[in-house]
Enzyme design. Structure first.
Site, PDB file in Angstrom:
ATOM      1  N   HIS A   1       0.693   4.370  -2.560  1.00 28.65           N
ATOM      2  CA  HIS A   1      -0.468   5.648  -2.220  1.00 28.65           C
ATOM      3  C   HIS A   1       1.722   6.680  -3.055  1.00 28.65           C
ATOM      4  CE1 HIS A   1      -3.099   5.367   1.268  1.00 28.65           C
ATOM      5  NE2 HIS A   1      -3.681   4.477   0.168  1.00 28.65           N
ATOM      6  N   ASP A   2       2.569   6.102  -3.267  1.00 28.39           N
ATOM      7  CA  ASP A   2       3.168   7.089  -3.194  1.00 28.39           C
ATOM      8  C   ASP A   2       3.424   7.238  -4.860  1.00 28.39           C
ATOM      9  OD1 ASP A   2       6.079   8.263  -3.392  1.00 28.39           O
ATOM     10  OD2 ASP A   2       7.067   6.732  -4.119  1.00 28.39           O
TER      11      ASP A   2
ATOM     12  N   ASP B   1     -10.216  -8.865   2.728  1.00 22.05           N
ATOM     13  CA  ASP B   1     -11.100 -10.541   1.787  1.00 22.05           C
ATOM     14  C   ASP B   1     -10.542 -11.428   2.951  1.00 22.05           C
ATOM     15  OD1 ASP B   1      -8.554 -11.412   2.032  1.00 22.05           O
ATOM     16  OD2 ASP B   1      -8.271 -11.811  -0.152  1.00 22.05           O
TER      17      ASP B   1
ATOM     18  N   ASP C   1      -4.018 -14.577  -2.741  1.00 22.59           N
ATOM     19  CA  ASP C   1      -5.062 -15.250  -3.915  1.00 22.59           C
ATOM     20  C   ASP C   1      -6.244 -14.492  -4.020  1.00 22.59           C
ATOM     21  OD1 ASP C   1      -6.993 -14.880  -1.822  1.00 22.59           O
ATOM     22  OD2 ASP C   1      -7.080 -16.786  -1.148  1.00 22.59           O
TER      23      ASP C   1
ATOM     24  N   GLY D   1       3.796  11.045  -8.921  1.00 25.10           N
ATOM     25  CA  GLY D   1       5.010   9.605  -9.144  1.00 25.10           C
ATOM     26  C   GLY D   1       5.555   8.729  -8.269  1.00 25.10           C
TER      27      GLY D   1
ATOM     28  N   ARG E   1       0.945  -1.078  -0.248  1.00 23.45           N
ATOM     29  CA  ARG E   1       0.054  -0.558  -0.344  1.00 23.45           C
ATOM     30  C   ARG E   1       0.970   1.209   0.117  1.00 23.45           C
ATOM     31  NH1 ARG E   1      -4.072   2.556   4.306  1.00 23.45           N
ATOM     32  NH2 ARG E   1      -5.078   3.682   3.064  1.00 23.45           N
TER      33      ARG E   1
ATOM     34  N   ASP F   1       7.903   8.873  -6.369  1.00 23.06           N
ATOM     35  CA  ASP F   1       9.502   9.486  -5.696  1.00 23.06           C
ATOM     36  C   ASP F   1      10.012   9.140  -4.216  1.00 23.06           C
ATOM     37  OD1 ASP F   1       7.555  10.640  -4.848  1.00 23.06           O
ATOM     38  OD2 ASP F   1       7.614  12.333  -6.188  1.00 23.06           O
TER      39      ASP F   1
ATOM     40  N   VAL G   1       0.334  10.017  -6.104  1.00 17.92           N
ATOM     41  CA  VAL G   1       1.143  11.140  -5.427  1.00 17.92           C
ATOM     42  C   VAL G   1       2.450  12.035  -6.062  1.00 17.92           C
ATOM     43  CG1 VAL G   1       1.105  13.400  -3.603  1.00 17.92           C
ATOM     44  CG2 VAL G   1      -0.160  11.108  -2.800  1.00 17.92           C
TER      45      VAL G   1
ATOM     46  N   SER H   1       8.454  10.150  -1.679  1.00 18.95           N
ATOM     47  CA  SER H   1       7.697  11.108  -1.387  1.00 18.95           C
ATOM     48  C   SER H   1       6.706  11.111  -0.103  1.00 18.95           C
ATOM     49  CB  SER H   1       7.439  12.706  -2.474  1.00 18.95           C
ATOM     50  OG  SER H   1       5.373  11.776  -2.779  1.00 18.95           O
TER      51      SER H   1
ATOM     52  N   PRO I   1      -7.084   7.407  -3.892  1.00 20.78           N
ATOM     53  CA  PRO I   1      -8.852   7.397  -3.927  1.00 20.78           C
ATOM     54  C   PRO I   1      -9.248   6.774  -3.080  1.00 20.78           C
ATOM     55  CG  PRO I   1      -7.840   5.686  -5.433  1.00 20.78           C
ATOM     56  CD  PRO I   1      -6.918   6.654  -4.333  1.00 20.78           C
TER      57      PRO I   1
ATOM     58  N   HIS J   1      -6.286  -5.543  -2.547  1.00 19.90           N
ATOM     59  CA  HIS J   1      -6.938  -6.143  -1.500  1.00 19.90           C
ATOM     60  C   HIS J   1      -7.158  -7.666  -1.406  1.00 19.90           C
ATOM     61  CE1 HIS J   1      -8.680  -1.251  -1.051  1.00 19.90           C
ATOM     62  NE2 HIS J   1      -7.361  -1.840  -0.986  1.00 19.90           N
TER      63      HIS J   1
ATOM     64  N   ASN K   1      -4.042   9.133   4.561  1.00 20.50           N
ATOM     65  CA  ASN K   1      -2.633   8.372   5.047  1.00 20.50           C
ATOM     66  C   ASN K   1      -2.726   8.450   6.761  1.00 20.50           C
ATOM     67  OD1 ASN K   1      -1.809   7.434   2.863  1.00 20.50           O
ATOM     68  ND2 ASN K   1      -0.690   9.744   2.487  1.00 20.50           N
TER      69      ASN K   1
HETATM   70  C1  HEM Z   1      -8.879   1.522  -5.508  1.00 21.22           C
HETATM   71  C2  HEM Z   1      -8.929   2.155  -4.530  1.00 21.22           C
HETATM   72  C3  HEM Z   1      -8.549   2.618  -3.562  1.00 21.22           C
HETATM   73  C4  HEM Z   1      -8.843   2.297  -2.679  1.00 21.22           C
HETATM   74  C5  HEM Z   1     -10.555   3.668  -2.391  1.00 21.22           C
HETATM   75  C6  HEM Z   1      -8.728   1.878  -1.497  1.00 21.22           C
HETATM   76  C7  HEM Z   1      -8.508   2.443   0.229  1.00 21.22           C
HETATM   77  C8  HEM Z   1      -8.012   1.568   1.078  1.00 21.22           C
HETATM   78  C9  HEM Z   1      -9.039   1.709   2.676  1.00 21.22           C
HETATM   79  C10 HEM Z   1      -9.955   3.152   2.547  1.00 21.22           C
HETATM   80  C11 HEM Z   1      -7.611   1.039   3.467  1.00 21.22           C
HETATM   81  C12 HEM Z   1      -7.872   0.416   4.804  1.00 21.22           C
HETATM   82  C13 HEM Z   1      -7.563   2.095   4.804  1.00 21.22           C
HETATM   83  C14 HEM Z   1      -7.672   1.701   7.081  1.00 21.22           C
HETATM   84  O1  HEM Z   1      -8.407   0.945   6.923  1.00 21.22           O
HETATM   85  O2  HEM Z   1      -6.474   2.226   7.836  1.00 21.22           O
HETATM   86  C15 HEM Z   1      -7.319   0.496   1.851  1.00 21.22           C
HETATM   87  C16 HEM Z   1      -6.375  -1.089   2.365  1.00 21.22           C
HETATM   88  C17 HEM Z   1      -5.521  -1.015   1.841  1.00 21.22           C
HETATM   89  N1  HEM Z   1      -5.125  -1.385   0.567  1.00 21.22           N
HETATM   90 FE1  HEM Z   1      -6.295   0.086  -1.247  1.00 21.22          FE
HETATM   91  N2  HEM Z   1      -7.169   1.672  -1.220  1.00 21.22           N
HETATM   92  C18 HEM Z   1      -7.245   1.048  -2.825  1.00 21.22           C
HETATM   93  C19 HEM Z   1      -6.545   0.532  -3.984  1.00 21.22           C
HETATM   94  C20 HEM Z   1      -5.231  -0.532  -3.438  1.00 21.22           C
HETATM   95  C21 HEM Z   1      -4.588  -0.173  -4.347  1.00 21.22           C
HETATM   96  C22 HEM Z   1      -4.309   0.053  -6.020  1.00 21.22           C
HETATM   97  C23 HEM Z   1      -3.432  -1.329  -3.556  1.00 21.22           C
HETATM   98  C24 HEM Z   1      -1.983  -1.941  -4.307  1.00 21.22           C
HETATM   99  C25 HEM Z   1      -1.732  -2.298  -5.098  1.00 21.22           C
HETATM  100  C26 HEM Z   1      -4.045  -1.217  -2.734  1.00 21.22           C
HETATM  101  C27 HEM Z   1      -3.740  -1.760  -1.523  1.00 21.22           C
HETATM  102  C28 HEM Z   1      -4.075  -1.667  -0.250  1.00 21.22           C
HETATM  103  C29 HEM Z   1      -3.921  -3.195   1.084  1.00 21.22           C
HETATM  104  C30 HEM Z   1      -3.048  -3.809   1.253  1.00 21.22           C
HETATM  105  C31 HEM Z   1      -4.587  -2.710   2.276  1.00 21.22           C
HETATM  106  C32 HEM Z   1      -4.116  -2.836   3.348  1.00 21.22           C
HETATM  107  C33 HEM Z   1      -2.778  -2.602   4.421  1.00 21.22           C
HETATM  108  C34 HEM Z   1      -2.469  -2.864   5.775  1.00 21.22           C
HETATM  109  O3  HEM Z   1      -3.510  -3.851   5.911  1.00 21.22           O
HETATM  110  O4  HEM Z   1      -1.447  -2.199   6.368  1.00 21.22           O
HETATM  111  N3  HEM Z   1      -4.921  -0.600  -2.237  1.00 21.22           N
HETATM  112  N4  HEM Z   1      -7.239   0.444   1.122  1.00 21.22           N
END
Ligand code: HEM
Ligand SMILES: *[C@@H]1O[C@H](CO)[C@@H](O)[C@H](O)[C@H]1NC(C)=O
Length: 319
Positions: free
Chosen positions: A66-67, A240, A247, A72, A62, A74, A70, A76, A163, A193, A93
């Protein structure tokens, strides 16, 4: 005969990968001469961290996402509060992204084996994200390298460009389009996710107020996440049903209306991305291949190269 066919095949694969990389200024072999031990060192520290705490793999993945979103990829995102406009304080964040200590640790160990500071924090993030996915059972891909690190942070862009979990499909598509990523990238990368957890305050509204959610699943989540804001806000639920295993459960869950975030379920249920979600649920190999491809694409967003930016000595601080 067989080896002739193999050679043609290899040449073909080489050609495809060469063109993929030539489209940006990043290269696979960027550290091959300067510090061949860099990549194995990153892998070792990631594996140690994930073994200590399985969730860390998702957290690192993640961080890279997030890097890149924002301004690119980099690094940041890594700059701490001592930097003006640190994006650690941006809405998506603050009290949410984690794993900074692991990245600092990787940088320390990489610089030690290299004998000097030659590997950028942005490259470390990109490689560590890949190694995290692999450590939790997901696909391996080759990571183009040669990014440099930003000399500032971007709080406003972070607030605008990452997003949000309350977004619907059109907004999600827009957000990804803005980064040069298409609908297929959106669905494949949302498969990130497959890993990790979210806090009660981001899925509370979905659980108590939405109708496109499996009722039994909602009841389970109500046990974790009390209705009233301010209660159990940081309680965690898996994104999930198998949050430390890379998976296709994420996609299977969407088909059953068991997406945890509004933005997850937005990808399935009478919408234009239904078929993509189904494809990945029924064809894990296709998901792996597309996820890897889209990760490379995301990793190529606006990198600083050549003499731009710097190679930070400590990933959380400007030089
Ligand atoms: C499509 C738009 C996306 C939205 C709206 C979104 C939003 C979020 C949110 C709200 C969380 C939970 C944060 C929290 O409760 O502290 C989360 C966790 C996470 N996101 Fe996304 N996400 C998106 C796309 C992605 C993408 C593209 C990736 C990686 C390729 C990603 C990887 C992760 C991971 C691995 C977590 C869990 C982090 C942890 O357990 O520390 N997400 N995301
Ligand atoms: C449900 O929606 C209402 C109306 O938008 C809102 O006031 C309330 O806070 C929501 N409940 C939860 C638990 O999020």
């Amino acid at each position: 005969m067989a080896s002739g066919v193999l050679n043609v095949l290899l040449a073909f694969v080489f050609l495809i990968s060469a063109t993929t990389v030539l489209s940006t200024s990043l290269r696979y072999d960027y550290y091959a001469n300067g510090c061949p031990a860099a990549l194995p060192t990153i892998k070792r520290v990631v594996e140690d961290a994930v073994q200590k705490e399985r969730r860390m793999g998702g957290s690192i993945l993640r961080l890279h996402f997030h890097d890149c979103f924002v301004n690119g990829c980099d690094a940041s995102i890594l700059l701490d509060e001592s930097t003006p406009s640190s994006k650690r304080n941006a809405g998506p964040n603050v009290r949410s992204v984690r794993g900074f200590e692991v990245i600092d640790q990787i940088k320390k160990e990489v610089d030690k084996v290299c004998g000097r500071s030659v590997v950028s924090c942005a490259d470390i993030l990109a490689v560590a994200a890949r190694d995290s996915v692999v450590a939790l059972g997901g696909p391996w891909w080759q990571v183009p390298l040669g990014r440099r690190d930003s000399t500032r942070a971007y709080l406003d862009i972070a607030n605008n460009d990452i997003p949000r979990p309350n977004m619907d499909l059109p907004q999600l598509i827009n957000s990804f389009n803005k980064q040069g990523l298409n609908v297929k990238d959106l669905v494949a990368l949302s498969g990130g996710h497959a890993l990790g957890f979210a806090q009660c305050f981001v899925f509370r509204n979905r659980v108590y107020n939405e109708s496109n959610i499996d009722p039994k699943f909602a009841d389970q989540l109500k046990n974790i996440c009390p209705r009233t804001a301010g209660n159990g806000d940081t309680n965690l639920a898996g994104l999930d049903s198998t949050p430390v295993c890379f998976d296709v459960s994420y996609f299977a869950n969407l088909l059953n209306h068991k997406g945890l975030l509004h933005s997850d379920q937005a990808l399935f249920g009478g919408v234009s991305t239904d078929q993509l979600v189904k494809n990945y649920k029924y064809n894990p190999k296709l998901f792996w291949a597309d996820f890897a491809k889209s990760m490379v694409k995301m990793g190529n967003i606006k990198p600083l190269t050549g003499k731009q930016g710097e190679i930070r000595s400590i990933c959380s601080k400007l030089n």
